[in-house]
Design a protein around this motif. Structure first.
Motif, mmCIF file in Angstrom:
data_model
loop_
_atom_site.group_PDB
_atom_site.id
_atom_site.type_symbol
_atom_site.label_atom_id
_atom_site.label_comp_id
_atom_site.label_asym_id
_atom_site.label_seq_id
_atom_site.Cartn_x
_atom_site.Cartn_y
_atom_site.Cartn_z
ATOM 1 N N ARG A 1 0.836 -1.208 0.000
ATOM 2 C CA ARG A 1 0.000 0.000 0.000
ATOM 3 C C ARG A 1 0.869 1.256 0.000
ATOM 4 O O ARG A 1 0.582 2.220 -0.712
ATOM 5 C CB ARG A 1 -0.921 -0.009 1.225
ATOM 6 C CG ARG A 1 -1.772 1.256 1.354
ATOM 7 C CD ARG A 1 -2.705 1.147 2.547
ATOM 8 N NE ARG A 1 -1.996 0.943 3.790
ATOM 9 C CZ ARG A 1 -1.433 1.921 4.501
ATOM 10 N NH1 ARG A 1 -1.496 3.173 4.078
ATOM 11 N NH2 ARG A 1 -0.800 1.650 5.641
ATOM 12 N N LEU A 2 1.944 1.259 0.778
ATOM 13 C CA LEU A 2 2.785 2.443 0.902
ATOM 14 C C LEU A 2 3.674 2.652 -0.328
ATOM 15 O O LEU A 2 3.990 3.788 -0.687
ATOM 16 C CB LEU A 2 3.652 2.331 2.162
ATOM 17 C CG LEU A 2 2.904 2.390 3.493
ATOM 18 C CD1 LEU A 2 3.827 2.030 4.654
ATOM 19 C CD2 LEU A 2 2.288 3.765 3.709
ATOM 20 N N VAL A 3 4.061 1.560 -0.970
ATOM 21 C CA VAL A 3 4.960 1.663 -2.121
ATOM 22 C C VAL A 3 4.203 1.969 -3.404
ATOM 23 O O VAL A 3 4.746 2.599 -4.323
ATOM 24 C CB VAL A 3 5.785 0.359 -2.263
ATOM 25 C CG1 VAL A 3 6.512 0.310 -3.598
ATOM 26 C CG2 VAL A 3 6.781 0.239 -1.119
ATOM 27 N N ARG A 4 2.943 1.568 -3.500
ATOM 28 C CA ARG A 4 2.198 1.712 -4.749
ATOM 29 C C ARG A 4 2.190 3.145 -5.304
ATOM 30 O O ARG A 4 2.393 3.332 -6.513
ATOM 31 C CB ARG A 4 0.767 1.195 -4.576
ATOM 32 C CG ARG A 4 -0.019 1.217 -5.895
ATOM 33 C CD ARG A 4 -1.367 0.548 -5.772
ATOM 34 N NE ARG A 4 -1.248 -0.893 -5.676
ATOM 35 C CZ ARG A 4 -1.575 -1.620 -4.618
ATOM 36 N NH1 ARG A 4 -2.044 -1.028 -3.542
ATOM 37 N NH2 ARG A 4 -1.456 -2.922 -4.629
ATOM 38 N N PRO A 5 1.977 4.191 -4.486
ATOM 39 C CA PRO A 5 2.010 5.547 -5.053
ATOM 40 C C PRO A 5 3.369 5.909 -5.657
ATOM 41 O O PRO A 5 3.424 6.635 -6.666
ATOM 42 C CB PRO A 5 1.691 6.447 -3.847
ATOM 43 C CG PRO A 5 0.950 5.560 -2.903
ATOM 44 C CD PRO A 5 1.566 4.210 -3.066
ATOM 45 N N VAL A 6 4.446 5.392 -5.075
ATOM 46 C CA VAL A 6 5.777 5.655 -5.624
ATOM 47 C C VAL A 6 5.929 4.962 -6.975
ATOM 48 O O VAL A 6 6.505 5.522 -7.921
ATOM 49 C CB VAL A 6 6.870 5.188 -4.643
ATOM 50 C CG1 VAL A 6 8.256 5.483 -5.210
ATOM 51 C CG2 VAL A 6 6.704 5.862 -3.281
ATOM 52 N N LEU A 7 5.408 3.751 -7.083
ATOM 53 C CA LEU A 7 5.432 3.041 -8.363
ATOM 54 C C LEU A 7 4.689 3.829 -9.442
ATOM 55 O O LEU A 7 5.161 3.956 -10.581
ATOM 56 C CB LEU A 7 4.783 1.662 -8.221
ATOM 57 C CG LEU A 7 5.573 0.554 -7.527
ATOM 58 C CD1 LEU A 7 4.718 -0.702 -7.451
ATOM 59 C CD2 LEU A 7 6.879 0.265 -8.246
ATOM 60 N N GLN A 8 3.541 4.342 -9.076
ATOM 61 C CA GLN A 8 2.749 5.098 -10.044
ATOM 62 C C GLN A 8 3.470 6.366 -10.477
ATOM 63 O O GLN A 8 3.460 6.727 -11.662
ATOM 64 C CB GLN A 8 1.381 5.414 -9.444
ATOM 65 C CG GLN A 8 0.530 4.167 -9.228
ATOM 66 C CD GLN A 8 -0.690 4.416 -8.380
ATOM 67 O OE1 GLN A 8 -0.797 5.431 -7.681
ATOM 68 N NE2 GLN A 8 -1.639 3.490 -8.412
ATOM 69 N N ASP A 9 4.122 7.043 -9.530
ATOM 70 C CA ASP A 9 4.894 8.241 -9.874
ATOM 71 C C ASP A 9 6.064 7.892 -10.788
ATOM 72 O O ASP A 9 6.368 8.634 -11.741
ATOM 73 C CB ASP A 9 5.413 8.916 -8.607
ATOM 74 C CG ASP A 9 4.306 9.594 -7.812
ATOM 75 O OD1 ASP A 9 3.211 9.800 -8.372
ATOM 76 O OD2 ASP A 9 4.529 9.895 -6.622
ATOM 77 N N LEU A 10 6.727 6.759 -10.495
ATOM 78 C CA LEU A 10 7.868 6.338 -11.320
ATOM 79 C C LEU A 10 7.393 6.008 -12.734
ATOM 80 O O LEU A 10 8.046 6.389 -13.721
ATOM 81 C CB LEU A 10 8.544 5.122 -10.685
ATOM 82 C CG LEU A 10 9.735 4.517 -11.432
ATOM 83 C CD1 LEU A 10 10.838 5.548 -11.624
ATOM 84 C CD2 LEU A 10 10.269 3.285 -10.679
ATOM 85 N N ARG A 11 6.271 5.321 -12.851
ATOM 86 C CA ARG A 11 5.699 5.017 -14.162
ATOM 87 C C ARG A 11 5.354 6.303 -14.929
ATOM 88 O O ARG A 11 5.660 6.443 -16.114
ATOM 89 C CB ARG A 11 4.458 4.154 -13.968
ATOM 90 C CG ARG A 11 3.746 3.664 -15.255
ATOM 91 C CD ARG A 11 2.650 4.603 -15.727
ATOM 92 N NE ARG A 11 1.781 5.078 -14.677
ATOM 93 C CZ ARG A 11 0.729 4.416 -14.183
ATOM 94 N NH1 ARG A 11 0.409 3.234 -14.640
ATOM 95 N NH2 ARG A 11 -0.009 4.971 -13.220
ATOM 96 N N ASP A 12 4.730 7.255 -14.221
ATOM 97 C CA ASP A 12 4.316 8.493 -14.883
ATOM 98 C C ASP A 12 5.515 9.331 -15.317
ATOM 99 O O ASP A 12 5.479 9.978 -16.373
ATOM 100 C CB ASP A 12 3.416 9.308 -13.949
ATOM 101 C CG ASP A 12 2.079 8.622 -13.688
ATOM 102 O OD1 ASP A 12 1.725 7.706 -14.455
ATOM 103 O OD2 ASP A 12 1.414 8.998 -12.704
ATOM 104 N N GLU A 13 6.590 9.334 -14.513
ATOM 105 C CA GLU A 13 7.758 10.143 -14.845
ATOM 106 C C GLU A 13 8.557 9.554 -16.000
ATOM 107 O O GLU A 13 9.113 10.291 -16.828
ATOM 108 C CB GLU A 13 8.663 10.305 -13.621
ATOM 109 C CG GLU A 13 9.854 11.219 -13.860
ATOM 110 C CD GLU A 13 10.646 11.522 -12.610
ATOM 111 O OE1 GLU A 13 11.642 12.273 -12.692
ATOM 112 O OE2 GLU A 13 10.271 11.008 -11.528
#
Length: 258
Positions: A89-101
């Motif tokens: 749950r805590l890592v998922r937003p970072v994954l999404q940001d990395l994908r978007d960047e």
């Protein structure tokens, strides 16, 4: 004899009764009395009392006067699953940001012996892609994520000793000496890039994620087709992945990066 359920299995009635009792505990009502448990479950008072006493004896419930609470034994059993869910749950937003960047698929891996498993994915929006799925299992000796495990998880190398280093392509590492050199490079750089080690048309760039105790919690990284991302892109993408690793580590309570 108990009747069969719709799934074709025979329910164990005592477990159903225990589940009914445990369902009486909630955040809103954390410490019901025995009378409340009897009323909420609809069980015969003698049966309910006997089961509650057994649950107290096993540490699943605690008694305080005439009230009961969830016991430390049950909490201890639940903790590993809760921690796993929290990490994802805590890592998922970072994954999404990395994908978007970056525009590429971002994954989070955990290690099990000589293998790594994808536990979270933020998928690229490109039409041309290499699919990564939650639950996908891959060996740690092939691909960038494995080099991060070998660099920052002391038990990872031991898991490879004596195991076969299966060759998937001409670029798959075939010796522990080469893996040691690659993991040393990963330690120095804070990230690692690999191309064609498991599939000739797939590359990856990965970085470590640490938990609040400073231990490796997992590996974050990008996976991509080599027709879109090549070695010339590592200087640009590597620091981005490393920064995402630090962000994920901070989300897990790790204040600094080694």
């Amino acid at each position: 004899m108990a009747a069969e359920s719709s799934s074709g299995t025979t329910p164990i009635l005592v477990l159903h009764k225990v589940a009914e009792i445990l369902n009486c505990f909630s955040v809103e009502e954390p410490d019901p009395t025995l009378q409340q448990i009897v009323r909420l479950t609809g069980l015969p008072p003698s049966t309910c009392q006997r089961l509650v006493q057994n649950l107290v004896r096993e540490g699943f419930l605690d008694r305080d006067g005439d009230r009961y609470r969830i016991g430390i034994g049950l909490v201890r059993w639940a903790t590993p699953g809760t921690l796993g869910l929290d990490v994802v749950r805590l890592v998922r937003p970072v994954l999404q940001d990395l994908r978007d960047e970056t525009g590429e698929t971002a994954c989070f891996y955990v290690r099990d012996g000589a293998f790594r498993t994808v536990v979270a994915v933020a998928e690229t929006r490109h039409v041309v892609m290499r699919p990564f799925m939650v639950g996908q299992v891959m060996p740690i000796h092939a691909g960038a994520p494995g080099k991060i495990f070998l660099a920052f998880d002391p038990e990872a190398r031991d898991a490879l000793v004596g195991s076969s280093l299966d060759r998937f392509t001409q670029f798959t590492p075939q010796s522990l000496e080469l893996l040691d050199a690659q993991s040393q490079q990963a330690q120095e750089m804070g990230y690692f890039a690999a191309f064609g080690e498991r599939h000739e048309d797939v590359g990856s760039i990965s970085a470590p994620v640490f938990n609040h105790t400073g231990q490796l919690a997992g590996v974050i990284g990008l996976g991509f087709p080599t027709q879109r991302v090549g070695p010339d892109d590592v200087e640009r993408l590597g620091p981005i992945v490393a920064r995402s690793g630090r962000a994920a580590s901070n989300a897990l309570g790790y204040a600094t990066t080694p």
